[in-house]
Scaffold this motif. Sequence first.
Motif, PDB file in Angstrom:
ATOM      1  N   ALA A  36       0.830  -1.208   0.000  1.00  0.00           N
ATOM      2  CA  ALA A  36       0.000   0.000   0.000  1.00  0.00           C
ATOM      3  C   ALA A  36       0.863   1.257   0.000  1.00  0.00           C
ATOM      4  O   ALA A  36       0.560   2.224  -0.708  1.00  0.00           O
ATOM      5  CB  ALA A  36      -0.924  -0.007   1.217  1.00  0.00           C
ATOM      6  N   LEU A  37       1.936   1.251   0.766  1.00  0.00           N
ATOM      7  CA  LEU A  37       2.807   2.426   0.819  1.00  0.00           C
ATOM      8  C   LEU A  37       3.550   2.640  -0.495  1.00  0.00           C
ATOM      9  O   LEU A  37       3.748   3.773  -0.930  1.00  0.00           O
ATOM     10  CB  LEU A  37       3.786   2.299   1.989  1.00  0.00           C
ATOM     11  CG  LEU A  37       3.141   2.347   3.370  1.00  0.00           C
ATOM     12  CD1 LEU A  37       4.188   2.101   4.449  1.00  0.00           C
ATOM     13  CD2 LEU A  37       2.414   3.655   3.597  1.00  0.00           C
ATOM     14  N   VAL A  38       3.949   1.561  -1.140  1.00  0.00           N
ATOM     15  CA  VAL A  38       4.612   1.687  -2.454  1.00  0.00           C
ATOM     16  C   VAL A  38       3.628   2.197  -3.494  1.00  0.00           C
ATOM     17  O   VAL A  38       3.965   3.041  -4.322  1.00  0.00           O
ATOM     18  CB  VAL A  38       5.226   0.330  -2.885  1.00  0.00           C
ATOM     19  CG1 VAL A  38       5.639   0.351  -4.342  1.00  0.00           C
ATOM     20  CG2 VAL A  38       6.419  -0.002  -2.011  1.00  0.00           C
ATOM     21  N   LEU A  39       2.395   1.712  -3.464  1.00  0.00           N
ATOM     22  CA  LEU A  39       1.381   2.194  -4.402  1.00  0.00           C
ATOM     23  C   LEU A  39       1.162   3.694  -4.251  1.00  0.00           C
ATOM     24  O   LEU A  39       1.031   4.419  -5.228  1.00  0.00           O
ATOM     25  CB  LEU A  39       0.056   1.465  -4.177  1.00  0.00           C
ATOM     26  CG  LEU A  39      -0.038   0.032  -4.644  1.00  0.00           C
ATOM     27  CD1 LEU A  39      -1.361  -0.580  -4.197  1.00  0.00           C
ATOM     28  CD2 LEU A  39       0.115  -0.055  -6.143  1.00  0.00           C
ATOM     29  N   LYS A  40       1.121   4.160  -3.039  1.00  0.00           N
ATOM     30  CA  LYS A  40       0.864   5.577  -2.804  1.00  0.00           C
ATOM     31  C   LYS A  40       2.105   6.429  -3.031  1.00  0.00           C
ATOM     32  O   LYS A  40       1.984   7.605  -3.379  1.00  0.00           O
ATOM     33  CB  LYS A  40       0.329   5.778  -1.377  1.00  0.00           C
ATOM     34  CG  LYS A  40      -0.083   7.181  -1.083  1.00  0.00           C
ATOM     35  CD  LYS A  40      -1.086   7.700  -2.103  1.00  0.00           C
ATOM     36  CE  LYS A  40      -1.324   9.179  -1.884  1.00  0.00           C
ATOM     37  NZ  LYS A  40      -1.792   9.847  -3.060  1.00  0.00           N
ATOM     38  N   ALA A  41       3.276   5.875  -2.858  1.00  0.00           N
ATOM     39  CA  ALA A  41       4.510   6.657  -2.981  1.00  0.00           C
ATOM     40  C   ALA A  41       4.675   7.262  -4.368  1.00  0.00           C
ATOM     41  O   ALA A  41       5.166   8.383  -4.506  1.00  0.00           O
ATOM     42  CB  ALA A  41       5.715   5.785  -2.637  1.00  0.00           C
ATOM     43  N   THR A  42       4.252   6.559  -5.394  1.00  0.00           N
ATOM     44  CA  THR A  42       4.444   7.070  -6.749  1.00  0.00           C
ATOM     45  C   THR A  42       3.667   8.351  -6.989  1.00  0.00           C
ATOM     46  O   THR A  42       4.212   9.329  -7.505  1.00  0.00           O
ATOM     47  CB  THR A  42       4.033   6.017  -7.785  1.00  0.00           C
ATOM     48  OG1 THR A  42       2.696   5.621  -7.525  1.00  0.00           O
ATOM     49  CG2 THR A  42       4.940   4.812  -7.722  1.00  0.00           C
ATOM     50  N   SER A  43       2.405   8.388  -6.584  1.00  0.00           N
ATOM     51  CA  SER A  43       1.633   9.613  -6.788  1.00  0.00           C
ATOM     52  C   SER A  43       2.064  10.699  -5.809  1.00  0.00           C
ATOM     53  O   SER A  43       1.995  11.882  -6.120  1.00  0.00           O
ATOM     54  CB  SER A  43       0.131   9.349  -6.678  1.00  0.00           C
ATOM     55  OG  SER A  43      -0.194   8.924  -5.390  1.00  0.00           O
ATOM     56  N   ARG A  44       2.528  10.322  -4.639  1.00  0.00           N
ATOM     57  CA  ARG A  44       2.999  11.302  -3.655  1.00  0.00           C
ATOM     58  C   ARG A  44       4.239  12.020  -4.174  1.00  0.00           C
ATOM     59  O   ARG A  44       4.349  13.234  -4.060  1.00  0.00           O
ATOM     60  CB  ARG A  44       3.296  10.600  -2.332  1.00  0.00           C
ATOM     61  CG  ARG A  44       3.893  11.459  -1.286  1.00  0.00           C
ATOM     62  CD  ARG A  44       2.897  12.471  -0.785  1.00  0.00           C
ATOM     63  NE  ARG A  44       3.532  13.302   0.209  1.00  0.00           N
ATOM     64  CZ  ARG A  44       3.412  14.608   0.251  1.00  0.00           C
ATOM     65  NH1 ARG A  44       2.681  15.232  -0.612  1.00  0.00           N
ATOM     66  NH2 ARG A  44       4.018  15.300   1.178  1.00  0.00           N
ATOM     67  N   LEU A  45       5.162  11.296  -4.746  1.00  0.00           N
ATOM     68  CA  LEU A  45       6.369  11.929  -5.278  1.00  0.00           C
ATOM     69  C   LEU A  45       6.043  12.842  -6.448  1.00  0.00           C
ATOM     70  O   LEU A  45       6.590  13.937  -6.573  1.00  0.00           O
ATOM     71  CB  LEU A  45       7.382  10.863  -5.689  1.00  0.00           C
ATOM     72  CG  LEU A  45       8.002  10.082  -4.537  1.00  0.00           C
ATOM     73  CD1 LEU A  45       8.888   8.969  -5.083  1.00  0.00           C
ATOM     74  CD2 LEU A  45       8.802  10.999  -3.644  1.00  0.00           C
ATOM     75  N   SER A  46       5.145  12.416  -7.295  1.00  0.00           N
ATOM     76  CA  SER A  46       4.726  13.254  -8.418  1.00  0.00           C
ATOM     77  C   SER A  46       4.073  14.537  -7.927  1.00  0.00           C
ATOM     78  O   SER A  46       4.334  15.623  -8.445  1.00  0.00           O
ATOM     79  CB  SER A  46       3.764  12.474  -9.303  1.00  0.00           C
ATOM     80  OG  SER A  46       3.279  13.293 -10.319  1.00  0.00           O
TER      81      SER A  46
END
Length: 94
Positions: free
Chosen positions: A65-75
């Motif tokens: 779940a954290l990896v899934l969210k990390a991509t949009s968070r970094l963007s």
Amino acid sequence: MLFGFMLFVFGLNGFLGFIPPPGVPERAAAFLDALTAMGYMVPLIKRVEVAAGALLLANRFVPLALVLKATSRLSSQRSHRGRTNPRQSSPQSR
């Protein structure tokens, strides 16, 4: 737990629209318009938010779940900083 709740609620808001959207700057509005024009990107982002939030709330597959969210968070972080390309020259170097 709070992060999972926020992801879940704001992801659902993308589909149901129960929280009114805030005013956004011109450049951000252009970016959101481009994502919306693609037709699939905004629903995909919101689905990932709902899924990641649900996983965090259920305390299952937390690293995923954290990896899934990390991509949009970094963007999102990069767009708020104003730099979209790390190799782009800064205004001071011109």
